[in-house]
Structure formats: C-alpha cells, structure tokens
Design an enzyme around this catalytic site. Structure first.
Site, PDB file in Angstrom:
ATOM      1  N   LYS A  53       0.840  -1.199   0.000  1.00 59.07           N
ATOM      2  CA  LYS A  53       0.000   0.000   0.000  1.00 59.07           C
ATOM      3  C   LYS A  53       0.880   1.256   0.000  1.00 59.07           C
ATOM      4  O   LYS A  53       0.598   2.221  -0.720  1.00 59.07           O
ATOM      5  CB  LYS A  53      -0.925  -0.009   1.228  1.00 59.07           C
ATOM      6  CG  LYS A  53      -2.037  -1.050   1.128  1.00 59.07           C
ATOM      7  CD  LYS A  53      -2.763  -1.292   2.438  1.00 59.07           C
ATOM      8  CE  LYS A  53      -3.681  -2.512   2.314  1.00 59.07           C
ATOM      9  NZ  LYS A  53      -4.305  -2.918   3.572  1.00 59.07           N
ATOM     10  N   GLN A  97      -4.691  -1.767   9.819  1.00 61.12           N
ATOM     11  CA  GLN A  97      -4.397  -3.042   9.151  1.00 61.12           C
ATOM     12  C   GLN A  97      -4.891  -4.200  10.036  1.00 61.12           C
ATOM     13  O   GLN A  97      -4.499  -4.315  11.192  1.00 61.12           O
ATOM     14  CB  GLN A  97      -2.881  -3.154   8.892  1.00 61.12           C
ATOM     15  CG  GLN A  97      -2.478  -4.389   8.109  1.00 61.12           C
ATOM     16  CD  GLN A  97      -3.069  -4.424   6.696  1.00 61.12           C
ATOM     17  OE1 GLN A  97      -3.102  -3.421   5.994  1.00 61.12           O
ATOM     18  NE2 GLN A  97      -3.548  -5.584   6.280  1.00 61.12           N
ATOM     19  N   ASP A 120     -11.291   2.326   4.248  1.00 64.14           N
ATOM     20  CA  ASP A 120     -11.517   0.875   4.127  1.00 64.14           C
ATOM     21  C   ASP A 120     -13.010   0.552   4.121  1.00 64.14           C
ATOM     22  O   ASP A 120     -13.404  -0.557   3.752  1.00 64.14           O
ATOM     23  CB  ASP A 120     -10.852   0.131   5.297  1.00 64.14           C
ATOM     24  CG  ASP A 120      -9.590  -0.610   4.873  1.00 64.14           C
ATOM     25  OD1 ASP A 120      -9.380  -0.781   3.659  1.00 64.14           O
ATOM     26  OD2 ASP A 120      -8.833  -1.028   5.768  1.00 64.14           O
TER      27      ASP A 120
END
Ligand code: NDP
Length: 284
Positions: A53, A97, A120
């Site tokens: 990322k 994460q 997200d």
C-alpha cells in the site's frame, strides 16, 4: 472452453493512472492526499500488505504515514492515536491493518475512525450506509470485484450469484453490492450444507474462504464465471487463491487469476477511496 482470464493487474494499472492525474490536479491546488496506516505487531502478511500500500501511494503521489506499534500496545494508546488522526486535517484517510492482536477488539477500534476518513469502509457507519443503499466508502475488495464485472461487460442483473464467505471485509459487503445490481445472491459459509449443489447452479461464483483449491471443477457449471478472492501462501512460499485454477479454467467462461486478479484491484480501490476522501473533505 477457453476462459477469459480477467486481468486485475492491468485494470488496476489503468485505474491508478487516472488517479495519478487526479492527485496531480489536487496538488496544483496545494492539496496533498494523505493516508495514515496503523500497523500493530509483526504479522508477516500484514507487513507485506502495508508495504504494498505504501509503494502504491508513492507511485500515485499520495503521502502515506505508517504508525507502527508493538503487539502489546494498550487500547488507550491506540484510541488516542485514532483520535489524533481524526482531528488532524492533514490526514484524509485512516486505515487499521487487520487482523488486530486478540486483546484488541476489532469492532471497538474500527468504530473510533471518523467515517469521513474511513477509506476501508469498515466502520459501522459506512457499512450501514451501504446497507441502506446510500454508500459513502465501499470496502475495497468487494468494490474491486464489482469494478471487474463492469470493465469486462459482465451483466449482473438477474444472475444467480453465489458467494462463499460472509466476513465483514469481503463476503457480506460483496453480497450487498451484488444485490444493488439486482443479482440473486446466495451467501454460503462454513455451516452451509450441500455447497456443491448450490455452486453448481450459479452463473457466477465468488470465493473468499482462505483455503487453496477449495473450489474445484466439479463444483461449477459449464460457462460459469469464477472470481477468486482468496490469498494463501503455500509451504513453498507461492501465492495461490481458493480456486483450483488449472482445472476450473477449462470449464468456465471467465476466471480471475491469483496473483494478478482481485488483489491489485483491492489496492487500487483503496487509492480511489483515499482520493475521494480528500476531495469530499476539501469541499466541506
Ligand atoms: P474470514 O476467515 O474472515 O472468512 C472466511 C469465510 O469463509 C467465513 O465466512 C467462513 O464461514 C467461510 N468458510 C470457511 N470454511 C468454509 C467451508 N468449508 N465452506 C464454506 N465456507 C467456509 O476471511 P476473509 O473474508 O477475511 O478472507 C477470505 C480470503 O480472502 C482469505 O484468503 C484472505 O486472505 C482473502 N482476502 C483477499 C483480499 C484481496 O485483496 N484479494 C482482501 C481480503 C481478504 P463462517 O463465517 O461460517 O466461519
């Protein structure tokens, strides 16, 4: 049958090129899209995903800041970090994460992210917006899958679509997105009985289980479309999906490979959500 291999890598590249131009345009107006990533512990897969990322952000001119914490970080420090990032106007997107260490509840900490920075799409607010047909940020993996269908001209309306997996990250939001496209959706999971009977009738099968060769050729009908979302690392260190690709590809009309399928699309969608977050925050 000669299946068309859906090229997620190429499609992601196209999307990233467009985003790069959008970021350049934002920068001309002194706006720097910035993504904050919270990474806890030493999990190898998580570290790999985060570095991918970071690399992609750099490629596109998006600034990424990774906040690394030891496995034993306490909940108060993590909450404070999230609150600081929520309050910081220079941060446009916040990503935790996953998975979190077991002493930290995923639901508790995801809920602390300001939904306007939830790139997200995992906060209850963003998931609720999706459920009520008014999405804000759509979770990246299912969003990427739908984009693949669109780019390859695969019509979803009226199709019999089976998803295997019902996680918050993949299966459930994917089922909602498919419903929004008027597909008839069957969601299967570990307690589903006679799975093969269900998948055999599907026009499209999307698999997100996390087991190599889970979907075999005898489970799909001729000409079906198969989307492999799984990412598994074999003992030899090879990345494979959930589908027995070599066998299934001889039977279906379209199939995604692993690697080079859904994975690159997920990261491209994260970049798209980050650019979108920047734009909506600056227009407020
Ligand atoms: P989870 O472990 O959260 O979910 C797995 C799902 O599979 C669950 O719903 C589970 O059912 C179901 N399942 C397990 N065993 C069976 C079985 N025997 N029959 C039918 N269903 C079963 O995983 P995620 O959703 O987070 O991820 C799934 C896969 O996708 C993983 O390989 C992951 O690495 C990959 N992934 C890939 C991404 C990408 O970018 N390509 C992004 C995110 C994930 P139950 O709910 O009953 O337990």
């Amino acid at each position: 049958m000669n299946a068309i291999i859906i090229d997620g890598k190429l499609l992601a590249q196209k999307i990233k090129e467009k985003l790069k131009r959008e970021v350049e345009e934002l920068k001309k107006h002194k706006i720097q899209p910035t993504l904050a990533v919270i990474l806890i512990g030493e999990d190898k897969a998580s570290q790999k995903y985060v570095s991918y990322k970071e690399r992609t952000c750099k490629e596109l001119g998006i600034e990424s800041i990774v906040f690394r914490f030891p496995e034993n970080i306490d909940g108060i420090s993590l909450s404070e970090t999230i609150e600081d990032l929520n309050d910081n106007p220079a941060i446009n997107g916040i990503l935790i994460q996953l998975p979190l260490p077991t002493h930290l509840s995923q639901n508790v900490f995801l809920e602390k992210i300001n939904p306007i920075k939830d790139v997200d799409g995992f906060t209850p607010y963003c998931l609720g917006r999706l459920l009520t047909d008014n999405p804000l940020f759509i979770p990246c993996t299912p969003k990427g899958v739908i984009r693949m269908f669109d780019e390859y001209g695969i019509e979803l309306e009226g199709k019999n679509v089976v998803t295997i997996g019902r996680s918050i990250i993949v299966g459930k939001p994917l089922a909602l997105l498919l419903l929004r496209r008027n597909a008839t959706v069957t969601v299967c999971h570990s307690k589903t009985k006679n799975l093969k009977d269900i998948t055999k009738n599907a026009d499209i099968v999307c698999v997100a289980v996390g087991r190599p060769k889970f979907l075999t050729a005898d489970m799909v009908k001729d000409g079906a479309i198969v989307i492999d979302i799984g990412i598994n690392i074999t003992k030899e260190g090879k990345v494979v999906g959930d589908v027995d690709f070599d066998e299934v590809k001889n039977k279906v009309s379209y199939i995604t490979p692993v690697p080079g399928g859904v994975g690159p699309m997920t990261v491209a969608m994260l970049m798209e959500n980050t650019v979108y977050a920047t734009k909506i925050q600056k227009s407020q």
